[in-house]
Design a protein around this motif. Sequence first.
Motif, mmCIF file in Angstrom:
data_model
loop_
_atom_site.group_PDB
_atom_site.id
_atom_site.type_symbol
_atom_site.label_atom_id
_atom_site.label_comp_id
_atom_site.label_asym_id
_atom_site.label_seq_id
_atom_site.Cartn_x
_atom_site.Cartn_y
_atom_site.Cartn_z
ATOM 1 N N SER A 67 7.857 30.229 -65.848
ATOM 2 C CA SER A 67 8.262 30.373 -64.447
ATOM 3 C C SER A 67 8.452 29.037 -63.743
ATOM 4 C CB SER A 67 7.235 31.216 -63.692
ATOM 5 O OG SER A 67 5.983 30.547 -63.619
ATOM 6 N N LYS A 68 7.995 27.948 -64.354
ATOM 7 C CA LYS A 68 8.142 26.621 -63.765
ATOM 8 C C LYS A 68 9.028 25.693 -64.604
ATOM 9 C CE LYS A 68 5.211 27.337 -60.353
ATOM 10 N NZ LYS A 68 5.665 27.350 -58.926
ATOM 11 N N MET A 69 9.412 26.136 -65.801
ATOM 12 C CA MET A 69 10.128 25.261 -66.722
ATOM 13 C C MET A 69 11.631 25.255 -66.464
ATOM 14 S SD MET A 69 8.085 25.973 -70.307
ATOM 15 C CE MET A 69 9.256 24.983 -71.264
ATOM 16 N N PHE A 70 12.325 24.362 -67.181
ATOM 17 C CA PHE A 70 13.767 24.173 -67.001
ATOM 18 C C PHE A 70 14.481 24.364 -68.337
ATOM 19 C CE2 PHE A 70 11.614 22.056 -63.585
ATOM 20 C CZ PHE A 70 12.377 22.413 -62.470
ATOM 21 N N PHE A 71 15.572 25.124 -68.301
ATOM 22 C CA PHE A 71 16.270 25.515 -69.516
ATOM 23 C C PHE A 71 17.784 25.466 -69.313
ATOM 24 C CE2 PHE A 71 12.468 28.165 -68.921
ATOM 25 C CZ PHE A 71 11.726 27.841 -70.050
ATOM 26 N N THR A 72 18.492 25.406 -70.439
ATOM 27 C CA THR A 72 19.890 25.808 -70.505
ATOM 28 C C THR A 72 19.950 26.949 -71.515
ATOM 29 O OG1 THR A 72 20.522 24.342 -72.335
ATOM 30 C CG2 THR A 72 20.646 23.436 -70.096
ATOM 31 N N GLU A 73 21.042 27.680 -71.527
ATOM 32 C CA GLU A 73 21.162 28.832 -72.424
ATOM 33 C C GLU A 73 20.971 28.429 -73.879
ATOM 34 O OE1 GLU A 73 21.614 32.636 -73.699
ATOM 35 O OE2 GLU A 73 21.897 32.169 -71.581
ATOM 36 N N LEU A 74 21.721 27.428 -74.340
ATOM 37 C CA LEU A 74 21.647 27.018 -75.741
ATOM 38 C C LEU A 74 20.300 26.394 -76.072
ATOM 39 C CD1 LEU A 74 23.015 26.703 -78.473
ATOM 40 C CD2 LEU A 74 23.997 24.538 -77.674
ATOM 41 N N ALA A 75 19.777 25.570 -75.168
ATOM 42 C CA ALA A 75 18.501 24.903 -75.436
ATOM 43 C C ALA A 75 17.365 25.911 -75.558
ATOM 44 C CB ALA A 75 18.197 23.899 -74.340
ATOM 45 N N LEU A 76 17.390 26.970 -74.762
ATOM 46 C CA LEU A 76 16.358 27.998 -74.868
ATOM 47 C C LEU A 76 16.455 28.724 -76.203
ATOM 48 C CD1 LEU A 76 14.055 29.687 -73.753
ATOM 49 C CD2 LEU A 76 15.742 31.094 -72.538
ATOM 50 N N GLN A 77 17.665 29.018 -76.647
ATOM 51 C CA GLN A 77 17.842 29.667 -77.947
ATOM 52 C C GLN A 77 17.260 28.828 -79.070
ATOM 53 O OE1 GLN A 77 21.955 30.665 -78.667
ATOM 54 N NE2 GLN A 77 22.215 31.631 -76.669
ATOM 55 N N GLN A 78 17.457 27.525 -78.991
ATOM 56 C CA GLN A 78 17.049 26.626 -80.077
ATOM 57 C C GLN A 78 15.589 26.198 -79.996
ATOM 58 O OE1 GLN A 78 19.901 23.467 -79.549
ATOM 59 N NE2 GLN A 78 21.436 24.451 -80.848
ATOM 60 N N ALA A 79 14.949 26.374 -78.836
ATOM 61 C CA ALA A 79 13.598 25.851 -78.626
ATOM 62 C C ALA A 79 12.561 26.600 -79.449
ATOM 63 C CB ALA A 79 13.234 25.938 -77.147
ATOM 64 N N THR A 80 11.592 25.873 -79.966
ATOM 65 C CA THR A 80 10.433 26.473 -80.620
ATOM 66 C C THR A 80 9.541 27.109 -79.560
ATOM 67 O OG1 THR A 80 10.478 24.790 -82.356
ATOM 68 C CG2 THR A 80 8.413 26.000 -82.073
ATOM 69 N N ASP A 81 9.074 28.332 -79.813
ATOM 70 C CA ASP A 81 8.138 28.951 -78.880
ATOM 71 C C ASP A 81 6.839 28.154 -78.849
ATOM 72 O OD1 ASP A 81 5.864 30.565 -80.551
ATOM 73 O OD2 ASP A 81 7.753 30.479 -81.660
ATOM 74 N N LEU A 82 6.101 28.272 -77.757
ATOM 75 C CA LEU A 82 4.936 27.420 -77.553
ATOM 76 C C LEU A 82 3.815 27.722 -78.542
ATOM 77 C CD1 LEU A 82 4.156 25.089 -75.786
ATOM 78 C CD2 LEU A 82 3.169 26.662 -74.137
ATOM 79 N N TRP A 83 3.694 28.960 -79.023
ATOM 80 C CA TRP A 83 2.632 29.304 -79.968
ATOM 81 C C TRP A 83 2.909 28.682 -81.344
ATOM 82 C CZ3 TRP A 83 4.346 32.518 -76.141
ATOM 83 C CH2 TRP A 83 3.380 32.998 -75.251
ATOM 84 N N THR A 84 4.164 28.778 -81.809
ATOM 85 C CA THR A 84 4.515 28.150 -83.080
ATOM 86 C C THR A 84 4.400 26.642 -82.975
ATOM 87 O OG1 THR A 84 6.013 29.963 -83.663
ATOM 88 C CG2 THR A 84 6.347 27.869 -84.788
ATOM 89 N N ALA A 85 4.864 26.085 -81.865
ATOM 90 C CA ALA A 85 4.764 24.640 -81.663
ATOM 91 C C ALA A 85 3.311 24.180 -81.654
ATOM 92 C CB ALA A 85 5.456 24.254 -80.353
ATOM 93 N N SER A 86 2.427 24.991 -81.049
ATOM 94 C CA SER A 86 1.004 24.636 -81.007
ATOM 95 C C SER A 86 0.404 24.635 -82.402
ATOM 96 C CB SER A 86 0.243 25.617 -80.107
ATOM 97 O OG SER A 86 0.675 25.509 -78.770
ATOM 98 N N TYR A 87 0.805 25.608 -83.225
ATOM 99 C CA TYR A 87 0.313 25.628 -84.601
ATOM 100 C C TYR A 87 0.770 24.382 -85.346
ATOM 101 C CZ TYR A 87 0.679 26.319 -89.597
ATOM 102 O OH TYR A 87 0.646 26.106 -90.950
ATOM 103 N N LYS A 88 2.051 24.043 -85.236
ATOM 104 C CA LYS A 88 2.563 22.858 -85.926
ATOM 105 C C LYS A 88 1.819 21.603 -85.471
ATOM 106 C CE LYS A 88 7.101 22.629 -85.972
ATOM 107 N NZ LYS A 88 8.484 22.776 -85.414
ATOM 108 N N ALA A 89 1.621 21.491 -84.166
ATOM 109 C CA ALA A 89 0.921 20.304 -83.637
ATOM 110 C C ALA A 89 -0.518 20.235 -84.117
ATOM 111 C CB ALA A 89 0.974 20.320 -82.107
ATOM 112 N N SER A 90 -1.122 21.396 -84.387
ATOM 113 C CA SER A 90 -2.527 21.412 -84.827
ATOM 114 C C SER A 90 -2.709 20.791 -86.207
ATOM 115 C CB SER A 90 -3.062 22.849 -84.829
ATOM 116 O OG SER A 90 -2.516 23.611 -85.897
ATOM 117 N N ARG A 91 -1.631 20.666 -86.977
ATOM 118 C CA ARG A 91 -1.726 20.059 -88.299
ATOM 119 C C ARG A 91 -1.660 18.531 -88.229
ATOM 120 N NH1 ARG A 91 1.300 23.271 -93.099
ATOM 121 N NH2 ARG A 91 0.758 21.248 -94.045
ATOM 122 N N LEU A 92 -1.449 17.989 -87.037
ATOM 123 C CA LEU A 92 -1.446 16.540 -86.842
ATOM 124 C C LEU A 92 -2.779 16.093 -86.257
ATOM 125 C CD1 LEU A 92 1.581 17.271 -87.110
ATOM 126 C CD2 LEU A 92 2.057 15.521 -85.391
#
Length: 409
Positions: A67-92
Motif C-alpha cells: 500500500s506504500k510501495m511504487f510499481f510499474t506494470e512490467l516491474a511488478l510482474q518481474q519482481a520477486t515476492d517478499l517471502w521468496t526474497a526473504s528466504y534467498k536473503a537468509s542464505r547470505l
Amino acid sequence: MSDLADYAWLTGNTAALLLEECLVDQAPLHRQLQRLRKVLSPQQAGLVIELTSLRRRAETKFGRLASKMFFTELALQQATDLWTASYKASRLKNDQPVHDYCCGLGGDLMALARRGPAVGWDRSAEMAHLATANLDVLGASEHSQVRVQEIEAMAPLPGEVWHLDPDRRSSGRRSTQMEWHSPGPEFIEHLRKIAPDGVLKLAPAAEVPEPWNQEAEREWISWNRQCRQQVVWFGALAQQSCLRRATVVTKTANCLEDPRVHSFVGQSTTRAPQGSQVEEYIYDIDPAVRAAGLTGALARDQNLVALQKESGYLTSAIFCGHPLLTGFQVLDVLPLRVKSLSSFLRKQSIGRLEIKKRGIETDPEQLRQKLKLQGEESRTLLLTRLGEREIAILAQRCLDGVTGSSLKD
C-alpha cells in the motif's frame, strides 16, 4: 511514456495524499480517474490510478507494504515476492555487503537490505528512483542505496556478494536462453572471477552452461503454488553442488516475518518406479519439484510409484505426508467418459468439484460444464493416464493424513 520527472512527482507528498485517498475509495477506478483529471494533468491522474491498481494487486506479493510501495506494470510482474526474497536473503551472512544488479523496483533488494548493507544497481534511472522509494518504505535507506549504472561497467570487490537478475527481454521478446540475456554468461563468469560468491536469478526453464551443473547449486523455488524462478548459487553459497534443490516457500501473515520453507535435494537423473494401479493415496507434486526434474528422486525417497512418466501423479498404499506433495485419498477410479462420469457424480450428490490434470489434453472447465454437477458434496477429480487408458480419479484432500473437503466454503 512516463519519465523520471513524472515518477519524482509520483513519489512526492502531493501524490502521496491522493494515493491514500484512492486506495480506500470504493468507487470504480474510471470514476476516480474522471475526478482526478479535474485537478491534475492527464499524465499525473493516469499515474495515480495506475499505481492504485498496482498496489491492490501487489498485496499478494508484498503484503501490507504494497500500500506504500511504487510499481510499474512490467516491474511488478518481474519482481520477486517478499517471502521468496526473504528466504534467498537468509542464505547470505548478515552484515556482509551485497550488490543487487538489475534490481528493478527492488523486490530482492528490500530483503537483502533487511539483513545488512546492500547496493542496488539498475541502468534505468526511473527504476532506480522507484527502488529507492521502496527502500524508504522499508526504512532501509540509511544503510542501503540504489545507483544508476550500466551493469557491465560495475563489479563488486573481492569478498563481496552479488545477486543478479539479468534482463530476459533484451532482444524484445522474453527468452530462457542465457545467451540472449543481458548481461549474459560471459559477464557472469567475469563476476565469478572477481567475487566467487554470487546468486543468479533465472526463469525456471532456463538452461545454464554445463560446467555450472558441477560447480554450482541449482534451486527451483515455488511460491503460491507456482514455480516462478530458478536460482543458481555460486561459490560458498552453494550448499549442495552437483545436486538440484526444490524449495517451497509458504507465506506468513506478516510479510516481514521469515517464511516457512521446505526443501528437497536430489539427482535429476533418478527415475521414479512405475506403478500398474492406483493405490489408496495419490499425490500432486509441487511445481518446484517438477521444474527441477526431481519427481523421480522424491518418489524413491518417499517409497512412491508413478502412474506415468515424470509429469504424472505419484501413488502409495500408505499415506506420505511431505511438504512438497499434496495428498489425496482415492475414493474411486473411473474411465474418463463424460456420460458415465456425469451419472456417477450425480448419484454421489457431488455439486462442487476441483478438477486437476496431468498428461492429458482434456480441458477441466469444459469438462465441468459437460458434467452438469448437482448436489452438496465436494470432491477432487484427478485426470491422468494409466498405461494407455485415460482415467478419472475421484478423491478427497488429505490434511496431515486426514481426509478433508476438497474445496473451501
